[in-house]
Every structure is written in structure tokens, then in C-alpha cells.
Scaffold this motif. Structure first.
Motif, mmCIF file in Angstrom:
data_model
loop_
_atom_site.group_PDB
_atom_site.id
_atom_site.type_symbol
_atom_site.label_atom_id
_atom_site.label_comp_id
_atom_site.label_asym_id
_atom_site.label_seq_id
_atom_site.Cartn_x
_atom_site.Cartn_y
_atom_site.Cartn_z
ATOM 1 N N PHE A 274 -47.031 13.450 -11.958
ATOM 2 C CA PHE A 274 -47.194 14.477 -12.987
ATOM 3 C C PHE A 274 -48.592 14.411 -13.592
ATOM 4 O O PHE A 274 -49.255 15.428 -13.774
ATOM 5 N N SER A 275 -49.068 13.209 -13.873
ATOM 6 C CA SER A 275 -50.409 13.038 -14.451
ATOM 7 C C SER A 275 -51.485 13.573 -13.511
ATOM 8 O O SER A 275 -52.443 14.218 -13.955
ATOM 9 N N LEU A 276 -51.335 13.311 -12.232
ATOM 10 C CA LEU A 276 -52.294 13.831 -11.260
ATOM 11 C C LEU A 276 -52.251 15.355 -11.209
ATOM 12 O O LEU A 276 -53.277 16.017 -11.087
ATOM 13 N N TYR A 277 -51.051 15.922 -11.328
ATOM 14 C CA TYR A 277 -50.876 17.366 -11.242
ATOM 15 C C TYR A 277 -51.536 18.087 -12.419
ATOM 16 O O TYR A 277 -52.116 19.152 -12.259
ATOM 17 N N ILE A 278 -51.441 17.502 -13.617
ATOM 18 C CA ILE A 278 -52.012 18.160 -14.796
ATOM 19 C C ILE A 278 -53.334 17.525 -15.223
ATOM 20 O O ILE A 278 -53.776 17.691 -16.359
ATOM 21 N N ASN A 279 -53.974 16.821 -14.322
ATOM 22 C CA ASN A 279 -55.208 16.107 -14.635
ATOM 23 C C ASN A 279 -56.289 17.005 -15.237
ATOM 24 O O ASN A 279 -57.101 16.556 -16.027
ATOM 25 N N ASN A 280 -56.302 18.266 -14.903
ATOM 26 C CA ASN A 280 -57.350 19.167 -15.397
ATOM 27 C C ASN A 280 -56.919 19.971 -16.620
ATOM 28 O O ASN A 280 -57.534 20.973 -16.958
ATOM 29 N N VAL A 281 -55.884 19.535 -17.338
ATOM 30 C CA VAL A 281 -55.403 20.267 -18.509
ATOM 31 C C VAL A 281 -56.470 20.351 -19.600
ATOM 32 O O VAL A 281 -56.410 21.232 -20.466
ATOM 33 N N ASP A 282 -57.466 19.500 -19.562
ATOM 34 C CA ASP A 282 -58.513 19.548 -20.581
ATOM 35 C C ASP A 282 -59.316 20.847 -20.551
ATOM 36 O O ASP A 282 -60.027 21.159 -21.501
ATOM 37 N N CYS A 283 -59.148 21.649 -19.500
ATOM 38 C CA CYS A 283 -59.848 22.936 -19.435
ATOM 39 C C CYS A 283 -59.411 23.868 -20.563
ATOM 40 O O CYS A 283 -60.168 24.754 -20.957
ATOM 41 N N VAL B 158 -66.986 12.554 -33.630
ATOM 42 C CA VAL B 158 -65.881 12.421 -32.675
ATOM 43 C C VAL B 158 -64.735 13.298 -33.156
ATOM 44 O O VAL B 158 -64.287 13.186 -34.291
ATOM 45 N N SER B 159 -64.294 14.191 -32.287
ATOM 46 C CA SER B 159 -63.143 15.028 -32.600
ATOM 47 C C SER B 159 -62.160 14.969 -31.435
ATOM 48 O O SER B 159 -62.526 14.650 -30.317
ATOM 49 N N VAL B 160 -60.915 15.282 -31.730
ATOM 50 C CA VAL B 160 -59.843 15.203 -30.730
ATOM 51 C C VAL B 160 -59.238 16.588 -30.563
ATOM 52 O O VAL B 160 -58.808 17.205 -31.534
ATOM 53 N N THR B 161 -59.226 17.082 -29.323
ATOM 54 C CA THR B 161 -58.644 18.400 -29.048
ATOM 55 C C THR B 161 -57.233 18.310 -28.479
ATOM 56 O O THR B 161 -56.433 19.213 -28.680
#
Length: 142
Positions: free
Chosen positions: A46-55, A70-73
């Protein structure tokens, strides 16, 4: 991905599946998508599948932290995702992007398990943000 590794993973998921009720096999099922519940490999897949969620957080000013500049999104843990933003409009933009991302990936965001929490030290009016299928927005002050 190497063919031999892909073959091993496919064989894990192609095996007969069944439903256990009180330790007894009850029904045979053949899942067509998703990962196996309880399989040690499932969180990694699952982690590999959604690895690009930071987009979804591109060009978003995240929530402030105790460290300057430093901020967290967003934060991920297993299959949970938390989105944080400094402004309600930024959060809405991430929710809209998450909706499109989930559609592209064939994922479903369970709106009934989702919450929007607005932390506001000035007790000003809370701006509601909306995820797909979220019917109402309640105002609460923390």
C-alpha cells in the motif's frame, strides 16, 4: 519491478481465499483488488502504491511547527492520511486534489471516517471545507 518478484507477489494474492467465522472456513471469495487483511506485506504494498501522494500538497503552505521555516502538509501512518494547512483554502485545495488522486488510483476515501478539525486560538468563525460526500460541517472551538 523484477519479473520473479512480481510473480511471487501475484502467487501470494492468487491463492484461494476464504472467510473465517469463529475459526471455521465459511465462504470462498476471490478478491479482485486491494491487499490482504493482516498480511505482513500489505502495508508495504500500500505504501508503495501511494508513494506519490505528496503531489496533492504541491504549492501548499502547511501547518506551522515549533521549528522556524518548517511546515507540515500531510502525515501518513499505515492507510491513514492527515492533511494540515495554514489556511482553509489551502486545505480545500488538498481535499480536491485528494479526490482526483483517489479517482486516478482507484481508491475510495471513506468520508464517514473523515473529520475536518480547525484549530483556532482567536475563536473566529470557522470556514468549512468539504470532501466528497461529506454532508455537513460542524463548528467546534478548541
Amino acid at each position: 519491478m523484477p519479473t520473479c518478484l512480481l510473480s511471487i507477489i501475484q502467487n501470494l494474492f492468487d491463492a484461494d481465499e476464504y472467510v473465517l467465522v469463529d475459526g471455521t472456513k465459511q465462504t470462498r471469495v476471490r478478491p479482485t483488488h486491494g491487499v490482504k487483511q493482516g498480511c505482513p506485506l500489505s502495508p508495504l504494498l500500500f505504501s508503495l502504491y501511494i508513494n506519490n501522494v505528496d503531489c496533492i500538497a504541491r504549492d501548499v503552505r502547511g501547518a506551522v511547527t515549533g521549528t522556524a521555516d518548517v511546515s507540515v502538509t500531510h502525515m501518513l501512518y499505515a492507510d491513514d492520511l492527515s492533511l494540515t494547512a495554514k489556511e482553509p483554502g489551502q486545505l480545500q485545495m488538498m481535499l480536491d486534489r485528494l479526490s482526483a488522486y483517489a479517482l486516478r488510483k482507484g481508491l475510495i476515501v471513506n468520508a464517514s471516517k473523515s473529520e475536518v478539525v480547525h484549530f483556532n486560538s482567536r475563536r473566529t468563525r470557522v470556514t468549512c471545507v468539504h470532501a466528497r460526500r461529506v454532508a455537513a460541517c460542524q463548528q467546534r472551538f478548541f
